[in-house]
Design an enzyme around this catalytic site. Sequence first.
Site, short mmCIF file in Angstrom:
data_model
loop_
_atom_site.label_atom_id
_atom_site.label_comp_id
_atom_site.label_asym_id
_atom_site.label_seq_id
_atom_site.Cartn_x
_atom_site.Cartn_y
_atom_site.Cartn_z
N ASN A 259 -7.78 105.57 86.64
CA ASN A 259 -6.70 105.58 87.61
C ASN A 259 -5.86 106.83 87.39
O ASN A 259 -5.44 107.12 86.27
CB ASN A 259 -5.82 104.34 87.45
CG ASN A 259 -4.71 104.27 88.49
OD1 ASN A 259 -3.74 105.00 88.42
ND2 ASN A 259 -4.85 103.38 89.45
N THR A 282 -7.73 103.35 92.73
CA THR A 282 -6.37 103.52 93.22
C THR A 282 -5.76 102.14 93.43
O THR A 282 -6.40 101.23 93.95
CB THR A 282 -6.31 104.36 94.52
OG1 THR A 282 -4.94 104.48 94.93
CG2 THR A 282 -7.14 103.78 95.63
N GLU A 283 -4.49 101.99 92.99
CA GLU A 283 -3.91 100.65 92.90
C GLU A 283 -3.65 100.00 94.25
O GLU A 283 -3.39 98.80 94.31
CB GLU A 283 -2.63 100.66 92.05
CG GLU A 283 -1.56 101.62 92.46
CD GLU A 283 -1.60 102.91 91.67
OE1 GLU A 283 -0.52 103.42 91.32
OE2 GLU A 283 -2.71 103.43 91.40
N ASN A 284 -3.70 100.76 95.33
CA ASN A 284 -3.53 100.12 96.64
C ASN A 284 -4.82 99.51 97.17
O ASN A 284 -4.86 99.03 98.29
CB ASN A 284 -2.94 101.09 97.66
CG ASN A 284 -3.78 102.34 97.84
OD1 ASN A 284 -4.31 102.89 96.89
ND2 ASN A 284 -3.89 102.80 99.08
#
Length: 449
Positions: A259, A282-284
């Site tokens: 990440n 990616t955290e979304n």
Amino acid sequence: MMKTVPVITAQEAAAMVKDGDVILAGGFGMTGNPVNIVHTLAETTTKNLTYIANNVGEPNMGGGRLLNNGQLKKMIGSFFTSNPEAVKAAQEGKVEYELLPQGTLAEAIRAGGAGIGGFYTPTSAGTLIAEGRETKILNGKEQVFIEGIRGNVAFVRAWKADTAGNLQYRMTEQNFNRAMATAADLVIAEVQEIVPVGGIDPNHIHTPGNFVDYLVERKLSESDLGISASVGSSKVTDEKRLNMAKRAFAELEKGDVVNLGIGIPTLVADLIKPEDGIILHTENGMLGVGPEPADGRGAMYYPVNAGKVPVTALPGSSYFDSADSFAMIRGGHIDVAIMGGLEVDTRANLANWAVPGKPLLGVGGAMDLAAGAKKLIITLSHTDRAGNSKVVENCTLPVTDFGCVDVLITELAVFKFIDGQLTLTEILPGSSPEEVRAKTEAKFVERLK
């Protein structure tokens, strides 16, 4: 016979909100936002609202307009920084606010939608965010109790709906929408297209229709996407920053799930080649992030990363919602996180989310990543603009997580924490051991090659 969900206008949707309601609003950055409904709500006189969203502050979107109109009593989110007015209102006490780490917010909404009263998480333990919350030692770690979140009304954005209210999201637009669609008494979905029942393959339905009460059909326009509408790279590149990125890249191994944070870490993505076998997260809500689109087009055609930048999907990529994304992070399924920082100290503590008195109010996913990634690499400028060291004996800024940093890379040097000690292991081009010693407040040992 499947039920038929009523199709209403944005004006009718906004009229269903009452003074004092708790509103959930989906979206992440500029994508997956039910902008038409929320903008219409901003044209009403409805007030004393509690507004819950990942990014409350977007000045021309969503909660930003409601805040500027004085319609909000309280805002709850993980990031307010994009609107200085939101930060100012919060810091001056003009509006109540609650800042939650991004993964904690997503999980709290998922818990609320599942009828779960709350949960314990190691994210934010010991930090300012956890003040006033119940804590317990579980599995040898201090963990913070977070109550589940429910709303009176949820506004979500989907790409397609059928007349029974089944929803299909597109690319990284699941984000907070999936959980929010389960967590309110009244759920209104703004959608790109409504098709007859059967028009969506059951395998492609992300939110079943029994969660959805009303539909609003509204075509997305590029103006709704703001900076995500096209690839206008804001990366700042110079030799020193690129050296830092190259050195961070050298820490990665084939097969790592990685990440990348905003700033210098984004430069690492440009160094990764297919043969390296590194998988970007990616955290979304995406695994298998590829480079920026070569055609320059934006989020109307491509997914976006957590920095709102359009990206491409590599073969084998997958999309998911923010709650699942942070389950990957907290569950130890992310091998490496590379983030920026404001301070790192001799105990491997990290500060990177707040500066008292400054318009910086947003923790985002940093606390979750610091606590959950197997290896944490921090990139930061060795000194601030006044020449003060950012490599310090003890953090003076609000801490993000404790004892979490494995590797620290500045434009001058590389430090690692070896046997619990801050250890200088490498001098980067253009610097010298003497310069590093002169500019470093923290005590360290040297193991230079």
